[in-house]
Design a protein around this motif. Structure first.
Motif, PDB file in Angstrom:
ATOM      1  N   MET A   1       0.633  -1.208   0.124  1.00 48.39           N
ATOM      2  CA  MET A   1      -0.280   0.039   0.047  1.00 48.39           C
ATOM      3  C   MET A   1       0.702   1.282  -0.008  1.00 48.39           C
ATOM      4  O   MET A   1       1.931   1.421   0.814  1.00 48.39           O
ATOM      5  CB  MET A   1      -0.821  -0.060   1.407  1.00 48.39           C
ATOM      6  N   LYS A   2       0.370   1.884  -0.755  1.00 45.68           N
ATOM      7  CA  LYS A   2       1.223   3.233  -0.990  1.00 45.68           C
ATOM      8  C   LYS A   2       1.211   4.348   0.240  1.00 45.68           C
ATOM      9  O   LYS A   2      -0.142   4.487   0.314  1.00 45.68           O
ATOM     10  CB  LYS A   2       1.252   3.957  -2.249  1.00 45.68           C
ATOM     11  N   THR A   3       1.955   4.980   0.611  1.00 46.92           N
ATOM     12  CA  THR A   3       1.793   6.052   1.547  1.00 46.92           C
ATOM     13  C   THR A   3       1.428   7.464   0.619  1.00 46.92           C
ATOM     14  O   THR A   3       2.208   7.806  -0.057  1.00 46.92           O
ATOM     15  CB  THR A   3       2.845   6.408   2.501  1.00 46.92           C
ATOM     16  N   ASP A   4       0.318   8.364   1.310  1.00 48.56           N
ATOM     17  CA  ASP A   4      -0.103   9.457   0.682  1.00 48.56           C
ATOM     18  C   ASP A   4       1.054  10.389   1.156  1.00 48.56           C
ATOM     19  O   ASP A   4       1.564  10.759   2.339  1.00 48.56           O
ATOM     20  CB  ASP A   4      -1.590   9.762   1.074  1.00 48.56           C
ATOM     21  N   PRO A   5       1.661  11.172  -0.150  1.00 52.08           N
ATOM     22  CA  PRO A   5       2.516  12.227   0.263  1.00 52.08           C
ATOM     23  C   PRO A   5       1.875  12.923   1.217  1.00 52.08           C
ATOM     24  O   PRO A   5       2.888  13.574   2.191  1.00 52.08           O
ATOM     25  CB  PRO A   5       2.973  12.716  -1.171  1.00 52.08           C
ATOM     26  N   ALA A   6       0.973  13.380   1.409  1.00 49.42           N
ATOM     27  CA  ALA A   6       0.458  14.558   2.287  1.00 49.42           C
ATOM     28  C   ALA A   6       0.439  14.101   3.743  1.00 49.42           C
ATOM     29  O   ALA A   6       0.763  14.759   4.479  1.00 49.42           O
ATOM     30  CB  ALA A   6      -1.053  14.869   1.902  1.00 49.42           C
ATOM     31  N   ASP A   7      -0.002  12.630   3.812  1.00 50.64           N
ATOM     32  CA  ASP A   7       0.033  12.020   5.101  1.00 50.64           C
ATOM     33  C   ASP A   7       1.591  11.991   5.656  1.00 50.64           C
ATOM     34  O   ASP A   7       1.828  12.201   6.781  1.00 50.64           O
ATOM     35  CB  ASP A   7      -0.623  10.478   4.986  1.00 50.64           C
ATOM     36  N   ALA A   8       2.385  11.507   4.730  1.00 56.81           N
ATOM     37  CA  ALA A   8       3.913  11.338   5.252  1.00 56.81           C
ATOM     38  C   ALA A   8       4.292  12.990   5.488  1.00 56.81           C
ATOM     39  O   ALA A   8       5.248  12.907   6.485  1.00 56.81           O
ATOM     40  CB  ALA A   8       4.851  10.925   4.052  1.00 56.81           C
ATOM     41  N   PHE A   9       4.067  13.869   4.919  1.00 54.12           N
ATOM     42  CA  PHE A   9       4.362  15.252   5.255  1.00 54.12           C
ATOM     43  C   PHE A   9       3.854  15.611   6.433  1.00 54.12           C
ATOM     44  O   PHE A   9       4.716  16.149   7.378  1.00 54.12           O
ATOM     45  CB  PHE A   9       3.881  16.261   4.257  1.00 54.12           C
ATOM     46  N   ARG A  10       2.455  15.227   6.643  1.00 53.01           N
ATOM     47  CA  ARG A  10       1.977  15.807   8.174  1.00 53.01           C
ATOM     48  C   ARG A  10       2.598  14.921   9.168  1.00 53.01           C
ATOM     49  O   ARG A  10       2.808  15.224  10.379  1.00 53.01           O
ATOM     50  CB  ARG A  10       0.468  15.244   8.209  1.00 53.01           C
ATOM     51  N   VAL A  11       3.128  13.605   9.015  1.00 50.94           N
ATOM     52  CA  VAL A  11       4.027  12.811  10.135  1.00 50.94           C
ATOM     53  C   VAL A  11       5.251  13.806  10.372  1.00 50.94           C
ATOM     54  O   VAL A  11       5.454  13.714  11.521  1.00 50.94           O
ATOM     55  CB  VAL A  11       4.376  11.333   9.484  1.00 50.94           C
ATOM     56  N   ARG A  12       6.034  14.104   9.250  1.00 51.35           N
ATOM     57  CA  ARG A  12       7.144  14.967   9.425  1.00 51.35           C
ATOM     58  C   ARG A  12       6.740  16.104  10.293  1.00 51.35           C
ATOM     59  O   ARG A  12       7.797  16.551  11.107  1.00 51.35           O
ATOM     60  CB  ARG A  12       7.904  15.249   8.142  1.00 51.35           C
ATOM     61  N   VAL A  13       5.850  16.661   9.973  1.00 49.98           N
ATOM     62  CA  VAL A  13       5.445  18.068  10.793  1.00 49.98           C
ATOM     63  C   VAL A  13       5.285  17.781  12.181  1.00 49.98           C
ATOM     64  O   VAL A  13       5.778  18.552  12.966  1.00 49.98           O
ATOM     65  CB  VAL A  13       4.157  18.744  10.083  1.00 49.98           C
ATOM     66  N   ALA A  14       4.678  16.809  12.557  1.00 48.81           N
ATOM     67  CA  ALA A  14       4.409  16.222  13.904  1.00 48.81           C
ATOM     68  C   ALA A  14       5.485  16.134  14.801  1.00 48.81           C
ATOM     69  O   ALA A  14       5.942  16.322  15.828  1.00 48.81           O
ATOM     70  CB  ALA A  14       3.393  15.103  13.765  1.00 48.81           C
ATOM     71  N   ARG A  15       6.356  15.368  13.751  1.00 50.76           N
ATOM     72  CA  ARG A  15       7.555  14.856  14.358  1.00 50.76           C
ATOM     73  C   ARG A  15       8.482  16.213  14.842  1.00 50.76           C
ATOM     74  O   ARG A  15       9.374  16.299  16.040  1.00 50.76           O
ATOM     75  CB  ARG A  15       8.347  13.805  13.724  1.00 50.76           C
ATOM     76  N   HIS A  16       8.797  17.106  13.848  1.00 54.50           N
ATOM     77  CA  HIS A  16       9.551  18.461  14.091  1.00 54.50           C
ATOM     78  C   HIS A  16       8.899  19.132  15.279  1.00 54.50           C
ATOM     79  O   HIS A  16       9.609  19.652  15.987  1.00 54.50           O
ATOM     80  CB  HIS A  16       9.381  18.981  12.987  1.00 54.50           C
ATOM     81  N   ALA A  17       7.531  19.170  15.402  1.00 52.85           N
ATOM     82  CA  ALA A  17       6.852  19.793  16.264  1.00 52.85           C
ATOM     83  C   ALA A  17       7.295  19.192  17.602  1.00 52.85           C
ATOM     84  O   ALA A  17       7.434  20.073  18.637  1.00 52.85           O
ATOM     85  CB  ALA A  17       5.403  19.677  16.246  1.00 52.85           C
ATOM     86  N   ALA A  18       7.202  17.920  17.871  1.00 55.69           N
ATOM     87  CA  ALA A  18       7.682  17.269  19.011  1.00 55.69           C
ATOM     88  C   ALA A  18       9.287  17.581  19.432  1.00 55.69           C
ATOM     89  O   ALA A  18       9.237  17.814  20.518  1.00 55.69           O
ATOM     90  CB  ALA A  18       7.228  15.794  18.735  1.00 55.69           C
ATOM     91  N   LEU A  19       9.967  17.770  18.389  1.00 48.29           N
ATOM     92  CA  LEU A  19      11.312  17.880  18.617  1.00 48.29           C
ATOM     93  C   LEU A  19      11.679  19.184  18.862  1.00 48.29           C
ATOM     94  O   LEU A  19      12.765  19.549  19.326  1.00 48.29           O
ATOM     95  CB  LEU A  19      12.232  17.377  17.712  1.00 48.29           C
ATOM     96  N   ALA A  20      10.743  20.335  18.682  1.00 48.38           N
ATOM     97  CA  ALA A  20      11.009  21.506  18.784  1.00 48.38           C
ATOM     98  C   ALA A  20      11.093  22.258  20.331  1.00 48.38           C
ATOM     99  O   ALA A  20      11.599  23.144  20.553  1.00 48.38           O
ATOM    100  CB  ALA A  20       9.739  22.425  18.375  1.00 48.38           C
ATOM    101  N   ASP A  21      10.757  20.947  21.191  1.00 48.24           N
ATOM    102  CA  ASP A  21      10.838  21.277  22.659  1.00 48.24           C
ATOM    103  C   ASP A  21      12.348  21.032  23.206  1.00 48.24           C
ATOM    104  O   ASP A  21      12.876  20.089  22.876  1.00 48.24           O
ATOM    105  CB  ASP A  21       9.895  20.605  23.418  1.00 48.24           C
ATOM    106  N   PRO A  22      12.980  22.002  23.798  1.00 50.24           N
ATOM    107  CA  PRO A  22      14.320  21.439  24.195  1.00 50.24           C
ATOM    108  C   PRO A  22      14.584  20.201  24.924  1.00 50.24           C
ATOM    109  O   PRO A  22      15.591  19.390  24.948  1.00 50.24           O
ATOM    110  CB  PRO A  22      15.064  22.671  24.968  1.00 50.24           C
ATOM    111  N   ALA A  23      13.525  19.913  25.929  1.00 47.33           N
ATOM    112  CA  ALA A  23      13.591  18.855  26.884  1.00 47.33           C
ATOM    113  C   ALA A  23      13.318  17.700  25.824  1.00 47.33           C
ATOM    114  O   ALA A  23      14.194  16.698  26.064  1.00 47.33           O
ATOM    115  CB  ALA A  23      12.540  18.855  28.072  1.00 47.33           C
ATOM    116  N   ARG A  24      12.558  17.637  25.101  1.00 48.21           N
ATOM    117  CA  ARG A  24      12.281  16.409  24.127  1.00 48.21           C
ATOM    118  C   ARG A  24      13.372  16.254  23.247  1.00 48.21           C
ATOM    119  O   ARG A  24      13.821  15.158  23.043  1.00 48.21           O
ATOM    120  CB  ARG A  24      11.020  16.597  23.458  1.00 48.21           C
ATOM    121  N   LEU A  25      14.001  17.079  22.931  1.00 48.39           N
ATOM    122  CA  LEU A  25      15.125  17.066  21.843  1.00 48.39           C
ATOM    123  C   LEU A  25      16.433  16.225  22.564  1.00 48.39           C
ATOM    124  O   LEU A  25      16.999  15.784  22.037  1.00 48.39           O
ATOM    125  CB  LEU A  25      15.393  18.461  21.076  1.00 48.39           C
TER     126      LEU A  25
END
Length: 223
Positions: A1-25
């Motif tokens: 099953m192919k991953t929707d590029p838009a879904d993959a992009f949203r995953v990247r955004v969520a991960r960047h958001a999670a890593l934006a906090d100094p403690a989580r990084l």
């Protein structure tokens, strides 16, 4: 099953958001070398348990971490990075290509070196051409290739013809880029080493191209 590029992009955004906090990084930095229990992470960061629980929940929800119950003390769990958690976090989209075509004005230095460097790091074929080719490859380019153990065949520079479908075109010369305004491709503004024509100038061009090629190669797939 192919991953929707838009879904993959949203995953990247969520991960960047999670890593934006100094403690989580900081937590992710620690997890790149090994697994930690929440208590151990609390000690490392000097953080209360409720705040640590919040950060770990955010990282798990973003798909960055997973936890496993200890086989010894069943009350303890260990946090680790999820498989492929950091894949694709560097900015840049993936592109398909049947060939990589490097273009400069004279096809005597930068484009020749780039094509040779590309062959060292990717199975996608590469070639080079010039808008106004010289008679021969510059000696400084040949010497730079020899110093770094790069196979640079001493072939005559060739004129840019029709670009084939599937070519990923990279101009490595400002003159060529600004001349070929209708050419669909990307541009790397690499200074012309022949303007100064010293070993240092060719080393600088070589290192610039090498760094860019190593950055791009993982983002290109054979089409």
């Amino acid at each position: 099953m192919k991953t929707d590029p838009a879904d993959a992009f949203r995953v990247r955004v969520a991960r960047h958001a999670a890593l934006a906090d100094p403690a989580r990084l900081h937590i992710v930095d620690l997890l790149t070398v090994g697994d930690f229990s929440p208590t151990e992470l609390q000690a490392e960061l000097g953080m209360p348990s409720n705040l640590m629980a919040h950060h770990l929940r955010v990282l798990e929800d973003a798909g960055l971490t997973v936890r496993r119950r200890s086989e010894a003390d069943k009350r303890r769990s260990y946090i680790r990075l999820a498989a492929g958690a950091l894949n694709g976090l560097a900015p840049g989209a993936e592109h398909g290509a049947t060939r990589v075509l490097f273009v400069c004005t004279r096809n005597s230095a930068r484009s020749q070196l780039a094509a040779a460097l590309w062959r060292q790091v990717s199975e996608i074929p590469s070639t080079s051409a010039g808008t106004h080719p010289a008679d021969r490859i510059a000696e400084g380019a040949l010497e730079a290739a020899r110093r770094h153990g790069v196979d640079l065949p001493e072939v005559p520079p060739r004129k840019l013809g029709k670009v084939a479908a599937g070519d990923f075109v990279i101009t490595v010369c400002d003159n060529a880029h600004e001349e070929l305004t209708s050419l669909d491709g990307v541009h790397w503004s690499v200074p012309d080493p022949l303007r100064i024509n010293t070993e240092e100038a060719f080393e600088s061009a070589f290192n610039d191209l090498s760094g860019r090629i190593h950055d791009l190669a993982p983002k290109l797939r054979a089409a």
